[in-house]
Design a protein around this motif. Structure first.
Motif, short mmCIF file in Angstrom:
data_model
loop_
_atom_site.label_atom_id
_atom_site.label_comp_id
_atom_site.label_asym_id
_atom_site.label_seq_id
_atom_site.Cartn_x
_atom_site.Cartn_y
_atom_site.Cartn_z
N ASP A 160 0.83 -1.21 0.00
CA ASP A 160 0.00 0.00 0.00
C ASP A 160 0.87 1.26 0.00
O ASP A 160 0.54 2.25 -0.67
CB ASP A 160 -0.93 0.01 1.21
N GLU A 161 1.98 1.22 0.73
CA GLU A 161 2.87 2.38 0.74
C GLU A 161 3.51 2.60 -0.62
O GLU A 161 3.63 3.75 -1.09
CB GLU A 161 3.95 2.17 1.81
N ALA A 162 3.93 1.51 -1.25
CA ALA A 162 4.56 1.63 -2.57
C ALA A 162 3.56 2.13 -3.61
O ALA A 162 3.90 2.94 -4.49
CB ALA A 162 5.13 0.28 -3.00
N VAL A 163 2.31 1.66 -3.53
CA VAL A 163 1.28 2.11 -4.46
C VAL A 163 0.95 3.58 -4.23
O VAL A 163 0.73 4.34 -5.19
CB VAL A 163 0.01 1.24 -4.31
N GLU A 164 0.93 4.00 -2.98
CA GLU A 164 0.62 5.40 -2.69
C GLU A 164 1.69 6.32 -3.27
O GLU A 164 1.38 7.39 -3.81
CB GLU A 164 0.51 5.60 -1.17
N GLN A 165 2.93 5.90 -3.20
CA GLN A 165 4.00 6.70 -3.79
C GLN A 165 3.84 6.75 -5.31
O GLN A 165 4.02 7.80 -5.94
CB GLN A 165 5.36 6.12 -3.44
N LEU A 166 3.48 5.61 -5.91
CA LEU A 166 3.26 5.56 -7.36
C LEU A 166 2.10 6.47 -7.76
O LEU A 166 2.17 7.21 -8.75
CB LEU A 166 2.97 4.12 -7.78
N ARG A 167 1.05 6.44 -6.98
CA ARG A 167 -0.14 7.24 -7.29
C ARG A 167 0.16 8.74 -7.17
O ARG A 167 -0.40 9.54 -7.93
CB ARG A 167 -1.27 6.85 -6.34
N SER A 168 1.05 9.10 -6.29
CA SER A 168 1.35 10.52 -6.10
C SER A 168 2.13 11.10 -7.28
O SER A 168 2.15 12.33 -7.49
CB SER A 168 2.15 10.72 -4.81
N GLY A 169 2.81 10.23 -8.02
CA GLY A 169 3.57 10.70 -9.18
C GLY A 169 4.86 11.38 -8.82
O GLY A 169 5.53 11.96 -9.68
N THR A 175 12.29 2.67 -1.13
CA THR A 175 11.18 1.83 -0.67
C THR A 175 11.72 0.46 -0.30
O THR A 175 12.70 -0.02 -0.86
CB THR A 175 10.11 1.67 -1.76
N GLU A 176 11.04 -0.19 0.63
CA GLU A 176 11.50 -1.50 1.08
C GLU A 176 11.20 -2.58 0.05
O GLU A 176 11.94 -3.55 -0.06
CB GLU A 176 10.84 -1.86 2.42
N CYS A 177 10.13 -2.41 -0.71
CA CYS A 177 9.71 -3.43 -1.68
C CYS A 177 9.76 -2.86 -3.10
O CYS A 177 9.36 -1.71 -3.33
CB CYS A 177 8.29 -3.90 -1.38
N LYS A 178 10.24 -3.69 -4.02
CA LYS A 178 10.26 -3.33 -5.44
C LYS A 178 9.46 -4.38 -6.22
O LYS A 178 9.35 -5.53 -5.79
CB LYS A 178 11.70 -3.27 -5.96
N TYR A 179 8.95 -3.95 -7.38
CA TYR A 179 8.01 -4.80 -8.11
C TYR A 179 8.32 -4.85 -9.60
O TYR A 179 8.85 -3.88 -10.16
CB TYR A 179 6.57 -4.28 -7.93
N VAL A 180 7.98 -5.99 -10.21
CA VAL A 180 7.91 -6.09 -11.66
C VAL A 180 6.49 -6.56 -11.99
O VAL A 180 6.02 -7.58 -11.47
CB VAL A 180 8.98 -7.03 -12.25
N VAL A 181 5.81 -5.77 -12.80
CA VAL A 181 4.43 -6.06 -13.16
C VAL A 181 4.41 -6.61 -14.59
O VAL A 181 4.83 -5.95 -15.53
CB VAL A 181 3.55 -4.79 -13.08
N SER A 271 9.00 7.15 -10.78
CA SER A 271 8.53 6.13 -9.84
C SER A 271 8.29 4.79 -10.55
O SER A 271 8.20 3.75 -9.89
CB SER A 271 7.25 6.59 -9.14
N TYR A 272 8.17 4.82 -11.90
CA TYR A 272 8.03 3.57 -12.64
C TYR A 272 8.64 3.73 -14.02
O TYR A 272 8.78 4.84 -14.55
CB TYR A 272 6.57 3.14 -12.74
N LEU A 273 9.02 2.60 -14.62
CA LEU A 273 9.48 2.56 -16.00
C LEU A 273 8.74 1.45 -16.74
O LEU A 273 8.46 0.38 -16.17
CB LEU A 273 10.99 2.30 -16.08
N TYR A 274 8.44 1.72 -17.99
CA TYR A 274 7.82 0.71 -18.85
C TYR A 274 8.91 0.04 -19.69
O TYR A 274 9.69 0.71 -20.36
CB TYR A 274 6.77 1.38 -19.75
N SER A 298 17.66 -0.99 -11.07
CA SER A 298 17.55 -1.46 -9.68
C SER A 298 17.12 -0.36 -8.73
O SER A 298 16.68 -0.64 -7.61
CB SER A 298 18.89 -2.05 -9.23
N ARG A 299 17.21 0.89 -9.17
CA ARG A 299 16.83 2.02 -8.32
C ARG A 299 15.38 2.44 -8.52
O ARG A 299 14.88 3.33 -7.82
CB ARG A 299 17.75 3.20 -8.61
#
Length: 571
Positions: A160-169, A175-181, A271-274, A298-299
């Motif tokens: 939820d914290e990582a998503v909130e940062q993404l949503r804020s733009g 962040t403690e957790c990183k993701y690949v979607v 906050s994200y890359l495609y 990685s960053r």
């Protein structure tokens, strides 16, 4: 059924006769023993004890080679569906195995609700003896990943914290957790191969894999990870933008490199890359496979991945991943085999399609031969040159026996060896021709050939749920074959060979409506082919042949420019 009943009756007669004689004697058991001499008792023991030991050993290890002329039993065990005991006979082609490894060498963990996903722990009952064992290091990393997924998966505080940062733009913060979607894209075979690629990349980079459910992912597969789903929640902030992502999107990794808005010295990272790793990707997109770009990526906490390629072979060419991959996979050609068995468990609906078909048509055969036909010709089939190719391959390689078109007087064997052929194709024409051939003429070997095809959908229907269920069921059924023949360039076949752990015979792609000569060849490994790899030396910044850099990454048999993993010591 009559033959099986007759065999059982004949086998039981000697036992029944002995019982009758014993009861007809009329003497009590104790009196019988009193009348026997000590020497006679000792003689009986000497004769009977070795026989008892022999029987015990046979039933403890039915797959042992006893060299007594018995037909080779398939290392399968019947699934119990009604709570009754399993059949231990060989009349239906099964061999009783008392200690099957339902956790597949430790790839899986106990504790899942078995009823919610029957295939997870039942799949081993339908496969040959485990020969490709996962490394202890791979098992350790999978347990580490499961812990990471529990901690950072959907609906956790860290997610939820990582998503909130993404949503804020806002620009990236630590962040403690990183993701690949993983974005749902392309046909089902491609989806399965690219999901395995994305998962391996997530393990290598300590990221959590989240899966765009698309229209049918939840309907086809069980959840692979404990406690937390791998499916991306519907309220994910970027979900409604997925269909618009392309090579010119502002946050596209390759595009940002091309416009020089992203480099190693960039401090305010997005906050994200495609990541555009689709077959049409350009030279800047392909820089994803360079070490310096991996350091930059990685960053970034969120990576959104779109691909239709099994890009695992090129991960083995990235120096910073080399040591870790060698520890994970000491035998380089079983990457998809292990990851596929870990990740992809058919849903209960699909598992029902698989097991019902197997029990009805394949379980009683002495050998199952899978033939996967994928035709890239334009126009409607079946094509005569493709049928000729199938026959040329299977006859020359002794996969199927020849037929005798002159002599019809041969007497069938009392117990002929039965080979079941499982054909998969969008057309029914090849199945009908092969079935007719073995119906009209006897084989020169006396074997009986039964030909089956579960479905023929005429054309690929990627977004249709029922079509994808059948496709997934047929891939899995092919993976249960003892011998496999696949079509060049086909990801459908790649999935089947990888899950089954077999090196198939590959039917070469036909050109100019002509049967290739030779018609097929044996695969170097069971690994899928990476159809669109980069040919670039990141350090020298020049083009190279990436198929000759290391001995375990070679060019594919069916696509000369593709790359695949091999165990070079087997070559």
């Amino acid at each position: 059924m009559t033959r099986a009943f007759r065999r059982r009756s004949l086998c039981s007669r000697p036992i029944d006769r002995l019982r009758f004689q014993a009861s007809a004697d009329g003497a009590p058991k104790s009196g019988f023993l009193r009348d026997m001499k000590v020497k006679e008792i000792f003689t009986y023991l000497l004769i009977g004890l070795p026989l008892v030991v022999f029987v015990v050993l046979v039933f403890r290890n039915p797959a042992a080679d006893l060299s007594l002329g018995f037909a080779e039993a398939r290392a399968l065990e019947r699934v119990v569906t009604n709570g009754s005991s399993e059949s231990s006979g060989s009349e239906n082609g099964f061999s009783r195995l008392s200690n099957r490894d339902k956790l597949i060498g430790g790839l899986l963990i106990p504790g899942f609700d078995e009823g919610s996903c029957l295939s997870r722990y039942q799949s081993s009952l339908y496969r040959r003896t485990l020969t490709h064992r996962p490394s202890p290091y791979l098992l350790s990393k999978l347990r580490d990943y499961e812990a990471l997924h529990r901690r950072c998966g959907p609906h956790t505080k860290l997610y939820d914290e990582a998503v909130e940062q993404l949503r804020s733009g806002s620009s990236v913060r630590l962040t403690e957790c990183k993701y690949v979607v993983w974005m749902s894209y392309s046909g089902l075979g491609n989806k399965i191969l690219t999901l395995a690629s994305a998962f391996l990349y997530a393990v290598l980079t300590d990221r959590v894999l989240l899966v765009d459910p698309g229209k049918d992912m939840a309907d086809l597969f069980c959840e692979p990870f404990p406690e937390k789903t791998w499916l991306l929640p519907n309220d994910f902030p970027l979900m409604d933008q997925f269909s618009n992502f392309n090579q010119k999107s502002p946050n596209c990794h390759g595009y940002m490199l091309k416009t020089n808005t992203l480099n190693e010295s960039t401090e305010a990272l997005p906050s994200y890359l495609y990541l555009h790793l689709v077959h049409d990707y350009d030279d800047h997109d392909k820089l994803f496979f360079c070490d310096q770009e991996q350091a930059l990526l990685s960053r970034v906490p969120w990576l959104i991945l779109k691909t239709d390629n099994y890009f695992v072979p090129s991960l083995f060419l990235i120096p910073s991943f080399e040591h870790e991959l060698s520890n994970l996979f000491p035998q380089k050609d079983n990457v998809f085999h292990h990851l596929g068995q870990y990740l992809f468990h058919p849903s209960n609906h699909v598992w029902g399609l698989i097991t019902r078909y197997y029990e009805a048509y394949l379980s009683s055969a002495d050998e199952v031969i899978g033939i996967q036909v994928r035709v890239f010709e334009s126009g409607s089939g079946p094509f005569e040159h493709i049928m000729d190719q199938i026959l040329s391959c299977t006859l020359q390689e002794k996969i199927l026996p020849d037929v005798d078109k002159e002599d019809f007087s041969s007497v069938p064997l009392e117990r002929p060896r039965v080979k079941a052929v499982l054909m998969t194709s969008l057309s029914s024409g090849y199945y009908e021709k092969l079935r007719t051939l073995y119906w009209e003429y006897p084989t020169t070997t006396g074997e009986v050939i039964a030909v089956h095809q579960p479905s023929y959908e005429m054309y690929q229907q990627t977004e249709k749920k029922a079509h994808n269920r059948k496709a997934w069921a047929e891939m899995y059924l092919l993976s249960m074959s003892d011998v496999l023949v696949t079509s060049a360039w086909s990801t459908f076949g790649y999935v089947a060979q990888g899950l089954g752990g077999s090196k198939p015979w590959i039917l070469y792609k036909a050109e100019n409506m002509t049967t290739p000569d030779p018609a097929c060849r044996r695969a170097m490994s069971m690994e899928p082919c990476f159809h669109a790899p980069p040919f670039y030396d990141c350090k020298a910044k020049k083009g190279i042949d990436t198929g000759v850099v290391v001995p375990h990454v070679r060019h594919c048999e069916d696509m000369s420019w593709g790359l695949k993993l091999v165990h070079h010591q087997d070559l």
